[in-house]
Design a protein around this motif. Structure first.
Motif, mmCIF file in Angstrom:
data_model
loop_
_atom_site.group_PDB
_atom_site.id
_atom_site.type_symbol
_atom_site.label_atom_id
_atom_site.label_comp_id
_atom_site.label_asym_id
_atom_site.label_seq_id
_atom_site.Cartn_x
_atom_site.Cartn_y
_atom_site.Cartn_z
ATOM 1 N N LYS A 56 83.999 -4.500 82.734
ATOM 2 C CA LYS A 56 85.064 -4.839 83.677
ATOM 3 C C LYS A 56 84.485 -5.554 84.895
ATOM 4 O O LYS A 56 83.504 -5.093 85.498
ATOM 5 N N LYS A 57 85.115 -6.672 85.210
ATOM 6 C CA LYS A 57 84.789 -7.397 86.434
ATOM 7 C C LYS A 57 85.753 -6.922 87.526
ATOM 8 O O LYS A 57 86.934 -7.269 87.527
ATOM 9 N N LYS A 77 89.477 -10.168 82.984
ATOM 10 C CA LYS A 77 88.425 -9.455 83.716
ATOM 11 C C LYS A 77 87.983 -8.169 83.011
ATOM 12 O O LYS A 77 87.166 -7.430 83.558
ATOM 13 N N GLU A 78 88.470 -7.921 81.807
ATOM 14 C CA GLU A 78 88.145 -6.653 81.150
ATOM 15 C C GLU A 78 88.027 -6.863 79.646
ATOM 16 O O GLU A 78 88.838 -7.563 79.038
ATOM 17 N N THR A 85 80.612 -5.942 89.011
ATOM 18 C CA THR A 85 80.962 -5.857 87.590
ATOM 19 C C THR A 85 80.262 -4.632 87.015
ATOM 20 O O THR A 85 79.121 -4.329 87.369
ATOM 21 N N PHE A 141 82.185 -13.142 81.344
ATOM 22 C CA PHE A 141 81.857 -12.871 82.740
ATOM 23 C C PHE A 141 80.531 -12.122 82.923
ATOM 24 O O PHE A 141 80.098 -11.870 84.038
#
Length: 900
Positions: free
Chosen positions: A451-452, A401-402, A458, A217
């Motif tokens: 982290k997003k 997301k992390e 982000t 991401f």
């Protein structure tokens, strides 16, 4: 062998290879015809469509093509052979037709959209090569014969991929920076260890991933220009051990042994590489050492500031100087394991022990404004260098997301050397025996959290902590007093001097980044960071008398005791926007520098500095782009440069630091053009680089007869370096043509005896070659390179030229034999003195191995013509060196190969 015979052999070799080239080109052109056309849908041409032509008869190679951005394709087919042609593209129904050609023909194709998306796995199995935006996938069986031995033999047969002699891999002219196997880093991502050790019969597919990022991401935020290569193994290699073991014996008790053992399972992977030889072959080189440096994340390396690390200077244990004798012991173990779907552990250990003997003859020309002199040097040098590296890494992904990364790396060095040097300057003879011992330790810890938060925001946090210590010890023994105007030597029959250095190094860096997606065309990036450096630096120089008492030089300006600190706090803001095919990222970093040197007196300073930068990318077409970068940069030197007392550096050289030094300032700009056209087999990469130093550190030199006193000073007279690099690759039928150019023009400032002057240097390198990619014929490469070096100084000008024609050939014959031969002829000429030196290096081997047998037998000879030395030249501010390095003599070796 007499030189005339070497020249005759060289001409015969070239004539044979050119004859093969002539008949090979004519044969290739007379048997092939072209099928070409355009692939489109109802409205527009289609890019990266795969066209595969499968022959209906045996002993005929399949042919494939990929459309360019205009939808054009070209298929090279055998005349009067029948083919089934399949046209495939994701999201479209495939189209198949049959063709038999007796002359060139045109066939335009229109594809219809599919109601269901095609299965990508099926495409990979049926089509040799898939090109998507940032990914290329090769099915290796379409390009290989089964006679390949290592991964490098496969890669050299894949379109657009080249493996250099140093193990570096390039794809379409761009360097691969990370090597993966089944998605996991191979020994930290080292390409050389991978290409030299992974068995060819274990490889199924090769994936090339441009703009690679371990954190998916972050890919669109970090402007990552890394390229990774992922090796996919055959299914039967995914759950058991495989590899190979080699052992060889040669004349004069020469030996070599090598092991490459691999175990891959769905959750755990293990790799072991071991080497033991006295032939000069190195599994671990200086480039490999640099790749294992570890350290801070890429996110911390773009803040505009840098700093020198003397520990790495002292740890330069991998000597690139050609050796006269060499014993290499190497072992590496790499392990990775997926504990569960969220947690992964990996680590590796490296042990390298290299014992080398060097013999060098040097002619040094020292030139100064008022006088000059020559120095003749003969040096015999022995080294025993040990390096150990261990690294343990953890990766935790609680959700998509992390990402959390952590690792610890430990490096240990233990180096010893002994040099006997004899010098002659104006009939003044000096023999100089130098013993060196250096032990060092470095511990490197990294932590990363990414982290997003949501689609717009982000964040990243990176922490790096490094502690290192190194303790070089030197002992010099000489026949005459040295540096008499400075060093208070007691009279002895021989003079025995000692030096102890103790350098402690600690850095702590932290950086936090916030990525804000304003919309799909506009991003805003914010950075907060702090870099801290603390160094303790102590030196002792002394004379050891014959009764073992110590004559210390501390009362005569020697003996450094320095504590040096730098703290760099910075804030960065960058705005990135896209307008059609143009992407621009611009902004800068505001730094607050605070540095201090503590010696007898304390010297401190602080300053705010703003460093702007800009990146521009223009995507001319999907396969053609133009990139422009310009940055303002600063660089801090480290403790030894600030230490304000003397340090003995050589028998006629002493250095002293300068506590009032500040940071260097320079500007760096580059313009890069790249084009990759599969349609006509053309690859172009060109780059112009501009560097202007507006404030920089140079040594001020004081000369007293042959003695030199060096002190670093900060100069404000600009220096300029302009360089250009160009690479062109063109494929015609089964032939690959290459043209490489490298140009550099540089101006340098120097201060000798309080007089400033400006020197200039010009370097020109041009090389060209042609190589073949036949499956049945012998494959060969013919090339030529020319180097021209010119150095101009006050009253002195020197020109060197090196010409190197070369050739190599590989031929698989009688099903079980493989013959290889490589040859390079070097002609080195000093244009000022009109002195010319020639030497040539050749290696030859014959391998016998049955496809269904695990055993293989090889007879090989290195340095076939028994060349004695290699010659080169180098420059510095007031010195031109012409050097001969003596090399390992001819070795005849018989090797047994066993494949597990």
């Amino acid at each position: 062998m007499p030189k005339i015979n070497v020249s005759i052999i060289y001409l015969i070799k070239l004539q044979v290879l050119y004859t093969i080239l002539y008949f090979g080109i004519n044969s290739s052109y007379s048997q092939e015809v072209l099928l070409k056309g355009v692939v489109k849908d109802k409205t527009q041409p289609l890019y990266n469509v795969n066209i595969l032509a499968k022959p209906k008869t045996k002993n005929t190679n399949l042919s494939f093509a990929i459309t360019n951005d205009k939808g054009e394709y070209r298929l090279a087919l055998q005349k009067n052979k029948s083919y089934t042609v399949t046209v495939s593209f994701l999201g479209y129904n495939s189209y198949t037709f049959e063709v038999t050609l007796i002359k060139d023909d045109v066939r335009n194709i229109t594809l219809s959209e599919a109601t269901e998306e095609l299965d990508e796995v099926i495409i990979i199995e049926e089509i040799p090569m898939i090109v998507k935006k940032d990914t290329i996938i090769y099915d290796v069986k379409a390009f290989t014969t089964g006679r390949e031995y290592k991964l490098k033999n496969i890669l050299n047969k894949l379109p657009g991929i080249e493996v250099e002699k140093n193990g570096e891999v390039t794809v379409n002219g761009k360097k691969v920076t990370k090597m993966l196997v089944e998605g996991s880093a191979f020994f930290g991502g080292n390409s050389k260890l991978a290409v030299e050790n992974i068995p060819a019969n274990a490889v199924d597919n090769v994936e090339v991933l441009d703009h690679y990022s371990e954190i998916g991401f972050l890919k669109n935020f970090t402007d990552n220009d890394e390229m990774a290569m992922n090796i996919k193994l055959k299914e039967d290699k995914n759950n058991f051990a495989f590899g190979d073991i080699n052992g060889g014996l040669g004349e004069d008790t020469r030996y070599e042994s090598h092991a490459g053992l691999f175990y891959y399972s769905p959750k755990t992977n293990m790799n072991f590489i071991g080497d033991l030889n006295d032939t000069g072959e190195k599994s671990f080189t200086l480039n490999d050492y640099i790749n294992f440096e570890g350290g801070a994340s890429k996110l911390t390396q773009k803040d505009g500031s840098s700093r020198k690390n003397s520990i790495q200077e002292y740890a330069n244990l991998i000597n690139n100087q050609p050796a006269l004798e060499s014993r290499n012991r190497f072992a590496g173990l790499n392990v990775s394991s997926d504990i569960n779907a969220k947690l992964s552990l990996s680590g590796y250990g490296i042990y390298s022990n290299v014992d080398n003997t060097y013999r060098r003859e040097i002619t040094n020309e020292y030139f100064f404004e008022d006088f000059s002199y020559n120095e003749e040097v003969t040096s015999d040098h022995e080294e025993d260098n040990i390096l150990g590296i261990g690294k343990l890494s953890i990766e935790y992904s609680p959700n998509f997301k992390e990402e959390i990364f952590g690792d610890i790396q430990v490096k240990i060095i233990d180096n010893q050397s002994l040099e006997e040097r004899f010098t002659e300057i104006n009939t003044l003879l000096t023999d100089f025996i130098a013993e060196t011992e250096n032990k060092g330790l470095e511990i490197n810890q990294d932590f990363e959290w990414h982290k997003k938060i949501n689609a717009r925001h982000t964040i990243s946090l990176v922490v790096n902590n490094v502690f290192g210590t190194t303790k070089p010890k030197q002992n010099w023994n000489t026949n005459r007093p040295i540096l008499g105007s400075l060093i208070p030597l007691s009279q002895e029959e021989r003079f025995n001097l000692g030096q102890n250095i103790d350098l402690m190094h600690h850095t702590f860096d932290i950086v936090a980044k916030h990525y804000w997606v304003l919309n799909s065309k506009n991003h805003l990036y914010t950075t907060f960071g702090n870099n801290f450096l603390n160094q303790e630096y102590e030196t002792k120089d002394f004379q050891i008398l014959s009764d073992n008492t110590i004559n210390s030089f501390d009362d005569f300006g020697f003996g450094n005791d320095l504590n040096f600190l730098i703290n760099d706090t910075y804030f960065g803001l960058h705005y990135k926007f896209k307008i059609k095919d143009l992407t621009v990222k611009t902004g800068g970093y505001l730094h607050y520098y605070n540095w201090k040197s503590k010696q007898e007196d304390v010297f401190s300073n602080q300053e705010f500095v703003f460093l702007p930068d800009i990146d521009v990318k223009l995507e001319i077409s999907p396969s053609e782009n133009l990139k422009f970068k310009y940055r303002f940069l600063n660089n801090f030197t480290d403790a030894p440069e600030y230490a304000n007392k003397f340090l003995l550096f050589d028998y006629n050289k002493v250095v002293r630091g300068n506590e009032e030094l500040e940071y260097e300032q320079y500007q760096n700009g580059s313009l890069r053009y790249s084009k990759f056209a599969m349609y006509n087999g053309l690859i172009i990469n060109a780059k112009i680089d501009y560097k202007r130093r507006t404030r920089f550190i140079r040594n001020q030199v004081q000369i007293e007869e042959i003695d030199q006193f060096l002190t670093p000073i900060l100069q404000n007279t600009p220096e300029t370096i302009v360089s250009g690099v160009g690479n062109l690759r063109k494929k015609i039928k089964k032939f690959n043509f290459k043209l490489n150019t490298r140009l550099q023009y540089a101006t340098f400032q120097k201060n000798i005896n309080n007089r400033n002057s400006e020197d200039e240097r010009i370097d020109i390198n041009v090389g060209s070659s042609v190589e073949t990619r036949f499956k049945k014929w012998p494959n060969f490469e013919l090339g030529y390179s020319m180097n021209f070096n010119k150095y101009n100084s006050v009253g002195v000008s020197t020109d060197f030229m090196t010409n190197e024609p070369y050739g190599n050939i590989q031929y698989a014959f009688l099903n079980n034999f493989t013959f290889t031969f490589d040859y390079k002829y070097t002609r080195f000429r000093n244009l000022e003195t009109d002195i010319t030196t020639t030497f040539d290096i050749a290696n030859v081997s014959l391998l016998y191995k049955k496809n269904n047998s695990p055993f293989g037998f090889e007879i090989s000879t290195s340095n076939l013509f028994n060349a004695e030395f290699r010659q080169n030249n180098s420059w510095s501010d007031f010195l031109i060196s012409d050097t001969r390095d003596f090399i390992i003599p001819r070795i005849l070796m018989l090797t047994l190969h066993y494949k597990i």
